[in-house]
Design a protein around this motif. Structure first.
Motif, mmCIF file in Angstrom:
data_model
loop_
_atom_site.group_PDB
_atom_site.id
_atom_site.type_symbol
_atom_site.label_atom_id
_atom_site.label_comp_id
_atom_site.label_asym_id
_atom_site.label_seq_id
_atom_site.Cartn_x
_atom_site.Cartn_y
_atom_site.Cartn_z
ATOM 1 N N ASN A 1 55.188 21.026 -9.638
ATOM 2 C CA ASN A 1 55.642 19.689 -9.238
ATOM 3 C C ASN A 1 57.090 19.403 -9.616
ATOM 4 O OD1 ASN A 1 53.096 18.872 -8.147
ATOM 5 N ND2 ASN A 1 52.347 18.619 -10.249
ATOM 6 N N ILE A 2 57.824 20.419 -10.044
ATOM 7 C CA ILE A 2 59.200 20.203 -10.492
ATOM 8 C C ILE A 2 60.059 19.651 -9.351
ATOM 9 C CG2 ILE A 2 60.009 22.547 -9.932
ATOM 10 C CD1 ILE A 2 61.570 22.456 -12.623
ATOM 11 N N VAL A 3 60.938 18.718 -9.688
ATOM 12 C CA VAL A 3 61.861 18.125 -8.712
ATOM 13 C C VAL A 3 63.104 19.011 -8.646
ATOM 14 C CG1 VAL A 3 63.312 16.131 -8.197
ATOM 15 C CG2 VAL A 3 61.008 15.791 -9.134
ATOM 16 N N ILE A 4 63.517 19.385 -7.430
ATOM 17 C CA ILE A 4 64.630 20.327 -7.282
ATOM 18 C C ILE A 4 65.752 19.726 -6.443
ATOM 19 C CG2 ILE A 4 65.300 22.657 -6.581
ATOM 20 C CD1 ILE A 4 62.333 23.439 -6.730
ATOM 21 N N LEU A 5 66.973 19.845 -6.954
ATOM 22 C CA LEU A 5 68.172 19.376 -6.266
ATOM 23 C C LEU A 5 69.098 20.558 -6.024
ATOM 24 C CD1 LEU A 5 70.200 17.146 -5.303
ATOM 25 C CD2 LEU A 5 70.936 16.969 -7.703
ATOM 26 N N LEU A 6 69.577 20.698 -4.800
ATOM 27 C CA LEU A 6 70.550 21.735 -4.457
ATOM 28 C C LEU A 6 71.947 21.123 -4.467
ATOM 29 C CD1 LEU A 6 71.178 24.636 -3.373
ATOM 30 C CD2 LEU A 6 70.891 23.689 -1.055
ATOM 31 N N ILE A 7 72.866 21.754 -5.218
ATOM 32 C CA ILE A 7 74.242 21.265 -5.304
ATOM 33 C C ILE A 7 75.208 22.333 -4.793
ATOM 34 C CG2 ILE A 7 76.148 20.821 -6.918
ATOM 35 C CD1 ILE A 7 74.382 19.094 -8.561
ATOM 36 N N GLY A 8 76.081 21.924 -3.884
ATOM 37 C CA GLY A 8 77.210 22.748 -3.471
ATOM 38 C C GLY A 8 78.428 22.259 -4.233
ATOM 39 N N ASN A 9 78.886 23.035 -5.195
ATOM 40 C CA ASN A 9 79.964 22.589 -6.082
ATOM 41 C C ASN A 9 81.327 23.136 -5.637
ATOM 42 O OD1 ASN A 9 80.929 21.228 -8.433
ATOM 43 N ND2 ASN A 9 80.967 23.165 -9.545
ATOM 44 N N LYS A 10 82.378 22.532 -6.161
ATOM 45 C CA LYS A 10 83.784 22.894 -5.927
ATOM 46 C C LYS A 10 84.306 22.405 -4.573
ATOM 47 C CE LYS A 10 83.511 26.877 -9.032
ATOM 48 N NZ LYS A 10 83.969 28.253 -9.337
ATOM 49 N N THR A 11 83.902 21.202 -4.175
ATOM 50 C CA THR A 11 84.409 20.644 -2.911
ATOM 51 C C THR A 11 85.884 20.280 -2.993
ATOM 52 O OG1 THR A 11 83.651 18.427 -3.563
ATOM 53 C CG2 THR A 11 82.161 19.740 -2.197
ATOM 54 N N ASP A 12 86.484 20.308 -4.183
ATOM 55 C CA ASP A 12 87.931 20.098 -4.299
ATOM 56 C C ASP A 12 88.693 21.235 -3.618
ATOM 57 O OD1 ASP A 12 88.483 22.101 -6.913
ATOM 58 O OD2 ASP A 12 86.568 21.047 -6.965
ATOM 59 N N LEU A 13 88.014 22.374 -3.406
ATOM 60 C CA LEU A 13 88.618 23.516 -2.708
ATOM 61 C C LEU A 13 88.209 23.497 -1.231
ATOM 62 C CD1 LEU A 13 87.905 26.234 -5.433
ATOM 63 C CD2 LEU A 13 90.061 25.013 -5.024
ATOM 64 N N LYS A 14 88.340 22.325 -0.615
ATOM 65 C CA LYS A 14 87.872 22.111 0.761
ATOM 66 C C LYS A 14 88.482 23.118 1.734
ATOM 67 C CE LYS A 14 85.170 19.337 3.114
ATOM 68 N NZ LYS A 14 83.745 19.129 2.757
ATOM 69 N N HIS A 15 89.752 23.456 1.513
ATOM 70 C CA HIS A 15 90.426 24.395 2.408
ATOM 71 C C HIS A 15 89.866 25.805 2.316
ATOM 72 C CE1 HIS A 15 92.316 24.593 -1.505
ATOM 73 N NE2 HIS A 15 92.936 25.715 -1.190
ATOM 74 N N LEU A 16 89.085 26.074 1.244
ATOM 75 C CA LEU A 16 88.490 27.398 1.061
ATOM 76 C C LEU A 16 86.983 27.392 1.322
ATOM 77 C CD1 LEU A 16 90.312 28.502 -2.241
ATOM 78 C CD2 LEU A 16 90.881 29.161 0.112
ATOM 79 N N GLU B 1 76.333 21.657 6.753
ATOM 80 C CA GLU B 1 75.165 21.574 7.635
ATOM 81 C C GLU B 1 74.164 22.692 7.346
ATOM 82 O OE1 GLU B 1 78.642 19.584 9.304
ATOM 83 O OE2 GLU B 1 78.315 21.636 8.595
ATOM 84 N N ASP B 2 74.662 23.884 7.038
ATOM 85 C CA ASP B 2 73.779 25.013 6.733
ATOM 86 C C ASP B 2 73.010 24.758 5.437
ATOM 87 O OD1 ASP B 2 74.681 26.278 8.984
ATOM 88 O OD2 ASP B 2 76.069 27.615 7.920
ATOM 89 N N ALA B 3 73.714 24.233 4.440
ATOM 90 C CA ALA B 3 73.068 23.945 3.161
ATOM 91 C C ALA B 3 72.042 22.824 3.317
ATOM 92 C CB ALA B 3 74.117 23.562 2.115
ATOM 93 N N GLN B 4 72.403 21.798 4.098
ATOM 94 C CA GLN B 4 71.485 20.683 4.335
ATOM 95 C C GLN B 4 70.228 21.178 5.050
ATOM 96 O OE1 GLN B 4 71.960 17.144 3.529
ATOM 97 N NE2 GLN B 4 69.760 17.326 3.928
ATOM 98 N N SER B 5 70.404 22.044 6.020
ATOM 99 C CA SER B 5 69.279 22.599 6.769
ATOM 100 C C SER B 5 68.364 23.418 5.856
ATOM 101 C CB SER B 5 69.803 23.477 7.911
ATOM 102 O OG SER B 5 68.749 24.098 8.603
ATOM 103 N N TYR B 6 68.983 24.225 4.991
ATOM 104 C CA TYR B 6 68.199 25.031 4.046
ATOM 105 C C TYR B 6 67.418 24.124 3.097
ATOM 106 C CZ TYR B 6 67.065 28.222 0.230
ATOM 107 O OH TYR B 6 66.396 28.942 -0.731
ATOM 108 N N ALA B 7 68.090 23.090 2.590
ATOM 109 C CA ALA B 7 67.439 22.159 1.664
ATOM 110 C C ALA B 7 66.240 21.485 2.321
ATOM 111 C CB ALA B 7 68.445 21.113 1.177
ATOM 112 N N GLU B 8 66.400 21.073 3.551
ATOM 113 C CA GLU B 8 65.295 20.423 4.260
ATOM 114 C C GLU B 8 64.128 21.381 4.461
ATOM 115 O OE1 GLU B 8 66.972 18.868 7.826
ATOM 116 O OE2 GLU B 8 68.107 17.286 6.790
ATOM 117 N N LYS B 9 64.449 22.623 4.793
ATOM 118 C CA LYS B 9 63.412 23.632 5.009
ATOM 119 C C LYS B 9 62.606 23.884 3.739
ATOM 120 C CE LYS B 9 64.339 28.008 5.034
ATOM 121 N NZ LYS B 9 64.852 29.379 5.330
ATOM 122 N N GLU B 10 63.295 23.849 2.586
ATOM 123 C CA GLU B 10 62.646 24.139 1.304
ATOM 124 C C GLU B 10 62.217 22.871 0.550
ATOM 125 O OE1 GLU B 10 61.746 26.994 0.269
ATOM 126 O OE2 GLU B 10 62.814 28.319 1.671
#
Length: 218
Positions: free
Chosen positions: A117-132, A138-147
């Motif tokens: 029953n553990i609650v799980i959060l997916l984080i994509g970190n380092k958005t300050d490096l937006k240019h990289l 959208e891919d991460a959001q889709s994966y999170a929804e699937k899981e």
């Protein structure tokens, strides 16, 4: 609500941070608990934790955040620390696709060792490096929804969405806990993490719990 003493709280929630080495887990932890960021941050050895007490939906919650080493050789050590965790934060680096690809492996390990029953959060970190950025939101959001995971992108460097991310998972844990009766915490009242498992209040002696480190011990 009246301000409470340093060590008074309604619930203690244990949360584990997991993901590849170098994705920013330690800086997410230090930004949330101490509002600090270090460019010279070194890889975590074994496991360490820090705490912060805050209000979530009218309750005083003490968040105990465990930072697990991402290096492969420490995985056998850190797996024991999943026990008693009510929440888990899976972290990847938005500029490194490999760290996102490895999330499925970390998720499997988590589900093998943690409470179902553990609650799980997916984080994509380092958005300050937006240019990289190499992992599409959208891919991460889709994966999170699937899981069936929650998802948010953060920058520990710029303190963007870090507070929101931890508030998100703490609120979700609280809602999960409040749906249950706390009788089960008395039924499982054995072992070092028994009180933590169902969110029962644990009194911690000493006001400097946030400096405590556990390095590779069980």
């Amino acid at each position: 609500m009246a301000r409470r003493g340093e060590e008074e709280y309604d619930y203690l929630f244990k949360i584990v941070l997991i993901g590849d080495s170098g994705v920013g887990k330690s800086n997410l932890l230090s930004r949330f608990t101490r509002n600090e960021f270090s460019l010279e941050s070194k890889s975590t050895i074994g496991v360490e934790f820090a705490t912060r007490t805050l209000q979530v939906e009218g309750r005083i919650i003490k968040a105990q955040i465990w930072d697990t080493a991402g290096q492969e050789r420490y995985r056998a050590i850190t797996s024991a620390y999943y026990r008693g965790a009510l929440g888990a934060i899976l972290v990847y680096d938005v500029t490194k696709p490999t760290t996102f690809e490895n999330i499925s492996r970390w998720l499997k390990e988590l589900r093998d060792h943690a409470d179902s029953n553990i609650v799980i959060l997916l984080i994509g970190n380092k958005t300050d490096l937006k240019h990289l950025q190499a992992v599409a939101s959208e891919d991460a959001q889709s994966y999170a929804e699937k899981e069936s995971l929650s998802f948010i992108e953060t920058s520990a460097l710029d303190a963007i969405n870090v507070e929101e991310a931890f508030q998100m998972i703490l609120a979700e844990i609280y809602r999960t806990i409040s749906k249950k009766t706390l009788s089960s915490s008395e039924e499982t009242g054995s072992g070092p993490n028994a009180g933590i498992k169902e969110g029962k209040t644990i009194q911690v002696s000493g006001a400097e719990a946030n400096t405590t480190k556990q390095c590779g011990s069980t």
